[in-house]
Design an enzyme around this catalytic site. Structure first.
Site, PDB file in Angstrom:
ATOM      1  N   ARG A  56       0.845  -1.184   0.000  1.00  0.00           N
ATOM      2  CA  ARG A  56       0.000   0.000   0.000  1.00  0.00           C
ATOM      3  C   ARG A  56       0.879   1.232   0.000  1.00  0.00           C
ATOM      4  O   ARG A  56       2.089   1.154   0.149  1.00  0.00           O
ATOM      5  CB  ARG A  56      -0.971   0.003   1.196  1.00  0.00           C
ATOM      6  N   GLY A  57       0.214   2.380  -0.209  1.00  0.00           N
ATOM      7  CA  GLY A  57       0.934   3.618  -0.427  1.00  0.00           C
ATOM      8  C   GLY A  57       1.027   3.853  -1.923  1.00  0.00           C
ATOM      9  O   GLY A  57       1.408   2.950  -2.680  1.00  0.00           O
ATOM     10  N   ALA A  58       0.668   5.054  -2.365  1.00  0.00           N
ATOM     11  CA  ALA A  58       0.554   5.315  -3.802  1.00  0.00           C
ATOM     12  C   ALA A  58       1.807   4.932  -4.594  1.00  0.00           C
ATOM     13  O   ALA A  58       1.713   4.221  -5.601  1.00  0.00           O
ATOM     14  CB  ALA A  58       0.186   6.785  -4.034  1.00  0.00           C
ATOM     15  N   ARG A  99      -7.794  -0.553  -6.546  1.00  0.00           N
ATOM     16  CA  ARG A  99      -7.899   0.632  -5.671  1.00  0.00           C
ATOM     17  C   ARG A  99      -8.286   1.825  -6.539  1.00  0.00           C
ATOM     18  O   ARG A  99      -7.564   2.150  -7.473  1.00  0.00           O
ATOM     19  CB  ARG A  99      -6.561   0.923  -4.974  1.00  0.00           C
ATOM     20  N   GLN A 215      -2.201   2.512  10.307  1.00  0.00           N
ATOM     21  CA  GLN A 215      -0.936   2.532   9.564  1.00  0.00           C
ATOM     22  C   GLN A 215       0.139   3.357  10.263  1.00  0.00           C
ATOM     23  O   GLN A 215       1.322   3.058  10.146  1.00  0.00           O
ATOM     24  CB  GLN A 215      -1.156   3.071   8.148  1.00  0.00           C
ATOM     25  N   ASP A 256      -2.473  10.517  -1.969  1.00  0.00           N
ATOM     26  CA  ASP A 256      -2.805   9.556  -3.014  1.00  0.00           C
ATOM     27  C   ASP A 256      -3.253  10.225  -4.304  1.00  0.00           C
ATOM     28  O   ASP A 256      -3.125   9.644  -5.371  1.00  0.00           O
ATOM     29  CB  ASP A 256      -3.892   8.604  -2.518  1.00  0.00           C
ATOM     30  N   ASN A 266      -5.848  12.197   0.979  1.00  0.00           N
ATOM     31  CA  ASN A 266      -4.928  11.346   1.731  1.00  0.00           C
ATOM     32  C   ASN A 266      -5.750  10.529   2.724  1.00  0.00           C
ATOM     33  O   ASN A 266      -6.974  10.639   2.784  1.00  0.00           O
ATOM     34  CB  ASN A 266      -3.867  12.193   2.440  1.00  0.00           C
ATOM     35  N   LYS A 267      -5.077   9.706   3.509  1.00  0.00           N
ATOM     36  CA  LYS A 267      -5.754   8.823   4.441  1.00  0.00           C
ATOM     37  C   LYS A 267      -6.742   9.580   5.313  1.00  0.00           C
ATOM     38  O   LYS A 267      -6.490  10.703   5.718  1.00  0.00           O
ATOM     39  CB  LYS A 267      -4.725   8.112   5.310  1.00  0.00           C
TER      40      LYS A 267
END
Length: 367
Positions: A56-58, A99, A215, A256, A266-267
């Site tokens: 995960r993570g762009a 995603r 996270q 993202d 973002n998150k």
């Protein structure tokens, strides 16, 4: 420096599996208690790894998708271009459904498809080789992009550092080496500080735990602590008090997708952090590779927001459910959008962008 490099080698997020027949990733759902590498090879395995946040993570999603497409292409038996391309495109479109918010996924998949189309006159065996080369190029570019972002962020840290005092930094979610090919985005300034001779005790990074998937607690604190940086974890709703007491001098978060006007997805929780930072006068920077800037998306209202499984809130990380079985938890967005008016600046590998953001993006050649 050697210990930092040893650390990066230990937690490398994405690499080739044996004989480049698979993609080797850390299963991030098991961190911080278990460091386990897994091999993913089929399109279904790669899709599942991205969807279930094993990777995960762009930036890391983009690198993994590129590596994955190279591996998938190597297993397509067709030697005629049309048959090969038809199957390749179907796999690419399938992975794109994993995603919806992280634009790097589509950016990397499109680059791999462009490689196929640009070399249609060559033998399929050569196209397969070029796909591996393009995937590796995407990874190498990501490492350099992270370094560039880190250098700009480090200069901002230097401006705020007071002799004899640790620099208080706040971050949200995980935008570190685990979300990228190496340095990360939001943590890259901290890693650059170490490379420039700062000690881990020269800074104190406060990690929002980042509900509901934690996270920040599971991943960011794991990274920074093991890199020798003074690290604290706090609940997301403690950030306001941290800022009010003056412990936080600067905020770095990842992203993202960035809309053309500078709104940044973002998150979940990043939007609230931006409101708090603006209220308390703490500079907040979005760390975003230019590949995450989507000039075709005018504002944050146009960014699709992924909804997640309600059980991530109610039971996923707990021995026993933390809410009654029948209670509703269907509103579980993975992201929110920080309003561009609340953001101090957006750090890309090309430099620091300030409002008006669309004008700044175009100045750096981002289209």
């Amino acid at each position: 420096m050697s210990s930092l490099n040893d650390f990066f080698e230990k937690v490398i997020t994405v690499k080739w599996g044996p004989e480049k027949k698979s993609v080797d990733i850390i299963d991030q759902t098991l961190l911080p208690n278990t460091i386990k590498r897994i091999q993913i090879r089929t399109q279904e395995e790669i899709w599942e790894a991205i969807k279930k946040l094993r990777v995960r993570g762009a930036p890391a999603i983009g690198v993994s998708a590129a590596y994955g497409m190279a591996v998938i292409a190597n297993d397509i038996p067709d030697e005629d271009y049309e048959g090969f391309y038809t199957k390749f495109k179907a796999s690419k479109e399938y992975l794109a459904t994993s995603r919806p918010t992280a634009v790097n996924l589509f950016w990397a998949l499109n680059r791999m498809e462009d490689t196929v189309k640009a070399n249609r006159e060559k033998p399929v065996s050569e196209i397969r080789r070029l796909l591996y080369a393009e995937a590796e190029k995407i990874r190498e570019e990501d490492v350099q992009i992270s370094r560039n972002i880190g250098e700009t962020g480090f200069r901002l840290m230097e401006e705020l550092k007071e002799d004899g005092k640790e620099l208080g930094i706040l971050t949200h979610c995980n935008a570190g080496t685990l979300c990228s090919a190496k340095y990360g985005t939001a943590t890259a300034p901290m890693y650059m500080a170490l490379e420039h001779g700062w000690k881990g005790t020269d800074m104190h990074v406060y990690c929002d735990e980042t509900r509901p998937l934690l996270q920040g607690a599971r991943l960011t604190s794991f990274e920074l602590y093991n890199a020798g940086i003074t690290t604290s974890v706090q609940c997301d709703n403690m950030a306001a008090l941290l800022m009010k007491t003056g412990k936080i001098k600067i905020i770095f978060v990842g992203c993202d997708r960035v809309a053309a006007n500078g709104d940044a997805a973002n998150k979940i929780g990043t939007s609230a952090l931006a409101v708090l930072a603006h209220h308390y006068g703490v500079p907040m920077y979005i760390c975003a590779p230019s590949s995450t800037i989507d000039m075709a998306t005018p504002t944050g209202d146009d960014i699709p927001i992924e909804m997640r499984d309600p059980e991530e809130i109610k039971s996923m990380w707990y021995k026993e459910p933390m809410a009654p079985a029948g209670v509703d938890a269907s509103f579980n967005p993975a992201f929110d959008v920080a309003d561009h008016r609340l953001i101090t600046g957006i750090i890309t590998e090309k430099g620091l962008c300030s409002a008006p953001y669309e004008e700044a993006f175009r100045k750096f050649g981002i289209k």
